[in-house]
Each structure stands twice: as structure tokens, then as C-alpha cells.
Design a protein around this motif. Structure first.
Motif, PDB file in Angstrom:
ATOM      1  N   ASN A 147       0.859  -1.178   0.000  1.00 34.31           N
ATOM      2  CA  ASN A 147       0.000   0.000   0.000  1.00 34.31           C
ATOM      3  C   ASN A 147       0.896   1.229   0.000  1.00 34.31           C
ATOM      4  N   ILE A 148       1.000   1.885  -1.125  1.00 32.03           N
ATOM      5  CA  ILE A 148       1.945   2.994  -1.291  1.00 32.03           C
ATOM      6  C   ILE A 148       1.145   4.265  -1.509  1.00 32.03           C
ATOM      7  N   SER A 149       0.964   5.028  -0.459  1.00 32.60           N
ATOM      8  CA  SER A 149       0.151   6.242  -0.564  1.00 32.60           C
ATOM      9  C   SER A 149       0.978   7.464  -0.939  1.00 32.60           C
ATOM     10  N   ASP A 150       2.301   7.328  -0.950  1.00 29.66           N
ATOM     11  CA  ASP A 150       3.146   8.482  -1.259  1.00 29.66           C
ATOM     12  C   ASP A 150       3.894   8.287  -2.580  1.00 29.66           C
TER      13      ASP A 150
ATOM     14  N   GLU B  85       0.511  11.282  -8.996  1.00 27.31           N
ATOM     15  CA  GLU B  85       0.920  11.037  -7.625  1.00 27.31           C
ATOM     16  C   GLU B  85      -0.303  11.049  -6.731  1.00 27.31           C
ATOM     17  N   PHE B  86      -0.121  10.529  -5.530  1.00 32.45           N
ATOM     18  CA  PHE B  86      -1.168  10.592  -4.520  1.00 32.45           C
ATOM     19  C   PHE B  86      -0.887  11.760  -3.596  1.00 32.45           C
ATOM     20  N   LYS B  87      -1.912  12.551  -3.347  1.00 33.28           N
ATOM     21  CA  LYS B  87      -1.856  13.583  -2.312  1.00 33.28           C
ATOM     22  C   LYS B  87      -2.832  13.156  -1.236  1.00 33.28           C
ATOM     23  N   GLY B  88      -2.280  12.458  -0.229  1.00 38.09           N
ATOM     24  CA  GLY B  88      -3.150  11.780   0.721  1.00 38.09           C
ATOM     25  C   GLY B  88      -3.790  10.602   0.004  1.00 38.09           C
ATOM     26  N   PRO B  89      -5.082  10.405   0.168  1.00 37.61           N
ATOM     27  CA  PRO B  89      -5.758   9.319  -0.550  1.00 37.61           C
ATOM     28  C   PRO B  89      -6.231   9.719  -1.940  1.00 37.61           C
ATOM     29  N   THR B  90      -6.021  10.978  -2.327  1.00 32.84           N
ATOM     30  CA  THR B  90      -6.555  11.498  -3.580  1.00 32.84           C
ATOM     31  C   THR B  90      -5.515  11.420  -4.686  1.00 32.84           C
ATOM     32  N   PRO B  91      -5.838  10.771  -5.810  1.00 35.07           N
ATOM     33  CA  PRO B  91      -4.895  10.743  -6.934  1.00 35.07           C
ATOM     34  C   PRO B  91      -4.875  12.079  -7.654  1.00 35.07           C
ATOM     35  N   CYS B  92      -3.700  12.446  -8.133  1.00 37.95           N
ATOM     36  CA  CYS B  92      -3.523  13.714  -8.851  1.00 37.95           C
ATOM     37  C   CYS B  92      -2.783  13.408 -10.149  1.00 37.95           C
ATOM     38  N   TYR B  93      -3.328  13.914 -11.266  1.00 34.08           N
ATOM     39  CA  TYR B  93      -2.749  13.667 -12.578  1.00 34.08           C
ATOM     40  C   TYR B  93      -2.284  14.969 -13.197  1.00 34.08           C
ATOM     41  N   TYR B  94      -1.264  14.879 -14.038  1.00 29.66           N
ATOM     42  CA  TYR B  94      -0.657  16.061 -14.625  1.00 29.66           C
ATOM     43  C   TYR B  94      -0.863  16.083 -16.130  1.00 29.66           C
ATOM     44  N   GLU B  95      -1.183  17.287 -16.625  1.00 30.75           N
ATOM     45  CA  GLU B  95      -1.309  17.579 -18.053  1.00 30.75           C
ATOM     46  C   GLU B  95      -2.206  16.555 -18.754  1.00 30.75           C
TER      47      GLU B  95
ATOM     48  N   ASP C 168       9.959   3.058   1.567  1.00 29.59           N
ATOM     49  CA  ASP C 168       9.778   1.740   2.170  1.00 29.59           C
ATOM     50  C   ASP C 168      10.716   1.645   3.366  1.00 29.59           C
ATOM     51  N   ASN C 169      10.138   1.729   4.570  1.00 27.38           N
ATOM     52  CA  ASN C 169      10.948   1.751   5.795  1.00 27.38           C
ATOM     53  C   ASN C 169      11.988   2.869   5.750  1.00 27.38           C
ATOM     54  N   LYS C 170      11.529   4.057   5.357  1.00 29.02           N
ATOM     55  CA  LYS C 170      12.342   5.277   5.287  1.00 29.02           C
ATOM     56  C   LYS C 170      13.401   5.249   4.193  1.00 29.02           C
ATOM     57  N   ILE C 171      13.461   4.184   3.439  1.00 32.75           N
ATOM     58  CA  ILE C 171      14.368   4.110   2.304  1.00 32.75           C
ATOM     59  C   ILE C 171      13.582   4.490   1.052  1.00 32.75           C
TER      60      ILE C 171
END
Length: 472
Positions: free
Chosen positions: A239-242, A254-264, A297-300
Motif C-alpha cells: 500500500n503505497i500512498s506516497d 501522484e497521490f496527495k493523501g488518498p486522492t490521486p492527482c494527474y498532470y497535463e 519503504d521503511n524510510k528508504i
């Protein structure tokens, strides 16, 4: 009794609302969110927010006001959240929140520490990373710290290193810090304190070290006007929210919180999922390029990259042939559409192997048979109709070849065999040799010599073999 109870109540409320907040981190030029943990601020009788001794925000009898440079870039919400737009390095510091009731009694007091990170350094495990100073003013002492530990310092031009970093750190005259052989526990916030010649703190800068791990995935192929999915086989259900997706250096989604954001243009034909998968619809040739997804992933910081190729599917190939004069048969396999096609051939039901048969032209030595070709690329495969062929040229050529062979054999028989027989007879009956001769002169007596020479008598010369004579 009654007079002391309100005092105890106010005192207990003051203790209850006095909260020490955690550090708040922001990035230079980005929005900073400072959560004050106080509600209904805008309706309070008296509320103050100060940075050290500088007044930032004040509410007096429900009238709010920002001060100095905070007026045009700060917003406060009723839930106690303050947003600093375009965070500056000077926003770092200690903030004090104070709240009073109508009688002037303090209801809440808390301290907040704000740290604006001026530079983000990315390093790969096992490699080196460089920390540069934004401020070019150098002091007499520069000291790099991580947490409460000293990493390296430069005092009057002489470098010093602590035990843990002694063999892995290097500080330069301009204050730049190099960290060798990066390890997982090296990630975090680094602070550099610069002291002037009078021993005063000239300025403080903050840098964050992010440790990244780069993974190269196999190339991906897709057909034009279709859909293609990225990274769906490698996310392991995470589960990758960032997560952030990019094509080259350009953001895709990208995700901004749970909301997907698309460009152009990707807003109308891309979709991202919480497991990190990216789907791209109605693909175009221009979608070809390098794609990446970044997540923690674990701060990496994990970064996966792949290369996408969008190709036109191949059309059904057309197979033609021609008979060559030397008995060979040449085939041509052609397609009208398709990106970078390669070809496969099957003669009389048997696949043909080798690099040469991957081309669109094939030469065979069969004078008859059946053949089929296939055209394929990474996204499609099509097969031609079966073609039967017959070429008489090879049979005529075979007759000519056998005729020539028969003539050569006949000449060999009539020439070579008599020569061998004659050679054998010469070895059994040797011929006389004439190159060796024995002369036998007739002796004469001295008293019989005539006064005058007389004509010579006939003399006989006999060869050594005695087979021939002649007179001289």
C-alpha cells in the motif's frame, strides 16, 4: 471554599492545555503546515502566536491579525492549523502559543519547533553523498551535527571528526561535508552551525539525507491505441500512498493523501492505484520513454525504473516467390504495417532456424514444396497464407551438371588408362642407352708407318651395349 475552587479549576485547565508539541519539518519553498492543537482560535478572547520574541499572529475579541512578513503568505484555520506558504529559511525557530480567557487567565501555552530543510541530499547505499551550504558566508567555525552527535567540524581551518564518522566523513574549507559508504542509519536531518569571529552563531542550516535504492526493471512493450500497465508485477501488494510516477523528469501522477492527482494530458487517460500500479490508456507512439515510480519503504526511498516502447502491430504478411536461373527459389515476405518486424519461415511444415531466416527475403534450393512466413514484433504476430511452389530450372540445371560430369569422366577413361598402360610397358622393356660409347682403336707398329699418310681405314665404334656400329 467557593473562592478557591475557580482558581483551582483554572489552574488545572492551564495544566491540561499546556502541551509540548513535536518538531515540525518543512521544505524550503513549499507550504509549511503548523498544527497548534488548539480549536476555536478565531473566536477566542485573546490568542497569541510568537516566533521567539516576534509577534506572528494575534486574536483579540474575535478579531485576528497577522504581523510583518507573515501577512501575505499565512493562513489560519479554526481547527488551529496555520499554513505558511513558500516557506523560508527564516521560518525555522521556536514558536510560542498562548491563549487567555476574558479575565486574562492563561488557558493554554505550548511551544513548537519549526525546522525548514533547505536542501535534500539523495545517496545510494554504499556510495557517497555531499552536503553543500546554501549560505556562502563562512565563519571561523563550522560544525555538522546529526541529532545530538557531532559528525565533523572545521575550526580555524582544521578539520575534526567524531568517532563513528571518523573514517567516513570529510569536511572542506567551504563547509561542504562528504559522507562515505552510506549506511541505512545515516538517513535523517543534518544541521550545520556557523559561528563568526566573535563566537556568535552566524546562521544555521538544515539538510536531509534520503537514502535511495534504484531497481531497473525489464523493458515494457505496448501496442498503439491500447492500454499498458506499469509495475503491477513488482509491488507485492504494498500500500503505497506516497508514490510518484514520472516520465523522465516530467510528473505523470501522484497521490496527495488518498486522492490521486494527474498532470497535463495524463488526466484523461491514466489511472493510479494504491498498490503502486499505473495504467496508461489509448497509448501513443510519443508515450515511448523512461518511466519511474518513487516511494518510501521503511524510510528508504525506493526508485523503480523501466523503459516503455509503444509499437504498431504487424499486419498479415504477403508471401511471393520467383525462380532463379541457377535453380534457386527466392521468397519475399512483406507487411504493410508494423514496427520493427522480424520474420519466421516454415518449409514443408518444418521451421527454419538461423539468423538469415529472420529477414524478409529467403532463398531455398528445393525446386518444389510449400512455404509459409510469419511476421512478429513484441506486441503482435501474424502468419501468411501457405504458398506452394514449383521451379523447373533446377531440374534442367541438374541435367547439365550430370552431362558435364559424364564428359569429364569419359575423357579421363580414354586418356588416363592408356597412359598408365604405356608407363607399365616402359618399365618392363628398357630402351638402349646411347650416351655412353667405347672406342677401340687399331694399334700400329712404328716400322710399318708409311712415308706418306694414307687414307684412314674403316674403324668400328661399338657402344657399350654392342647394339650399333658406325664408321668414321
Amino acid at each position: 471554599m467557593n473562592s478557591t475552587f475557580p482558581t483551582l479549576l483554572v489552574w488545572s485547565m492551564s495544566l491540561m492545555f499546556s502541551v509540548q508539541s513535536n518538531d515540525t519539518y518543512g521544505y524550503l519553498g513549499s507550504a509549511l503546515y503548523l498544527h497548534l492543537n488548539v480549536e476555536n482560535i478565531l473566536n477566542s478572547s485573546d490568542f497569541l502566536l510568537k516566533k521567539d520574541t516576534t509577534l506572528v499572529f494575534k486574536v483579540n475579541k474575535a478579531v485576528s491579525q497577522f504581523y510583518q512578513e507573515y501577512r501575505n503568505r499565512t493562513v489560519i484555520y479554526p481547527n488551529g492549523t496555520i499554513i505558511f506558504n513558500e516557506a523560508r529559511a527564516t521560518d525555522s525557530g521556536h514558536y510560542i502559543v498562548e491563549m487567555f480567557d476574558e479575565s486574562g487567565t492563561m488557558l493554554h501555552k505550548a511551544a513548537h519547533s519549526v525546522i525548514i530543510i533547505e536542501s535534500v541530499v539523495e545517496g545510494v547505499l554504499g556510495s557517497s553523498a555531499l552536503f553543500h551550504l546554501k549560505n556562502k558566508t563562512h565563519g571561523t567555525e563550522m560544525k555538522w551535527n546529526k541529532g545530538g552527535a557531532v559528525v565533523a567540524s572545521l575550526i580555524k581551518g582544521k578539520p575534526r571528526y567524531s568517532g563513528y564518522y571518523e573514517n567516513r566523513a570529510q569536511i572542506f574549507e567551504n563547509g561542504t561535508l562528504r559522507l562515505h559508504k552510506i549506511q541505512e542509519n545515516d538517513l535523517g536531518i543534518y544541521t550545520v552551525n556557523v559561528t563568526d569571529k566573535d563566537g556568535n552563531n552566524a546562521y544555521t542550516e538544515y539538510a536531509e539525507l534520503l537514502i535511495s535504492n534504484l531497481t531497473e526493471l525489464p523493458c515494457l512493450y505496448g501496442a498503439t491505441a491500447c492500454s499498458v500497465t506499469f509495475f503491477n508485477e513488482h509491488m507485492d501488494g504494498r500500500n503505497i500512498s506516497d508514490a510518484k510516477w514520472k516520465k523522465g523528469e516530467n510528473s505523470v501522477a501522484e497521490f496527495k493523501g488518498p486522492t490521486p492527482c494527474y498532470y497535463e494530458e495524463y488526466g484523461s487517460r491514466a489511472e493510479i492505484f494504491m498498490n503502486g500500479t499505473l495504467r496508461l490508456d489509448r497509448t501513443l507512439k510519443t508515450d515511448t520513454g523512461n518511466y519511474s515510480v518513487e516511494f518510501f519503504d521503511n524510510k528508504i526511498k525506493q526508485k523503480w525504473i523501466t523503459q516503455l516502447f509503444i509499437m504498431d502491430p504487424v499486419s498479415q504478411p504477403v508471401l511471393k516467390y520467383s525462380c532463379l536461373p541457377d535453380g534457386e527459389v527466392q521468397f519475399y515476405c512483406s507487411v504493410e504495417n508494423g514496427s520493427d518486424p522480424v520474420f519466421q519461415w516454415s518449409l514443408n511444415g518444418n521451421p527454419l532456424d538461423g539468423d538469415s531466416v529472420r529477414k524478409h527475403v529467403l532463398v531455398v534450393y528445393n525446386d518444389s514444396g510449400s512455404l509459409v512466413c510469419s511476421a512478429l514484433n513484441h506486441v503482435s504476430k501474424k502468419q501468411s497464407d501457405l504458398v506452394s511452389f514449383t521451379c523447373a530450372g533446377r531440374r534442367r540445371m541438374n541435367s547439365v551438371i550430370w552431362y558435364v560430369v559424364a564428359v569429364i569422366v569419359g575423357i579421363a577413361v580414354f586418356v588416363f588408362i592408356p597412359a598408365v598402360a604405356m608407363h607399365k610397358r616402359s618399365n618392363t622393356n628398357p630402351q638402349p642407352q646411347t650416351n655412353l660409347m667405347l672406342l677401340t682403336p687399331v694399334p700400329q707398329q712404328e716400322d710399318e708407318m708409311p712415308d706418306h699418310p694414307s687414307p684412314p681405314e674403316d674403324r668400328v665404334c661399338t657402344t657399350a651395349t654392342g647394339l650399333s656400329t658406325f664408321t668414321y
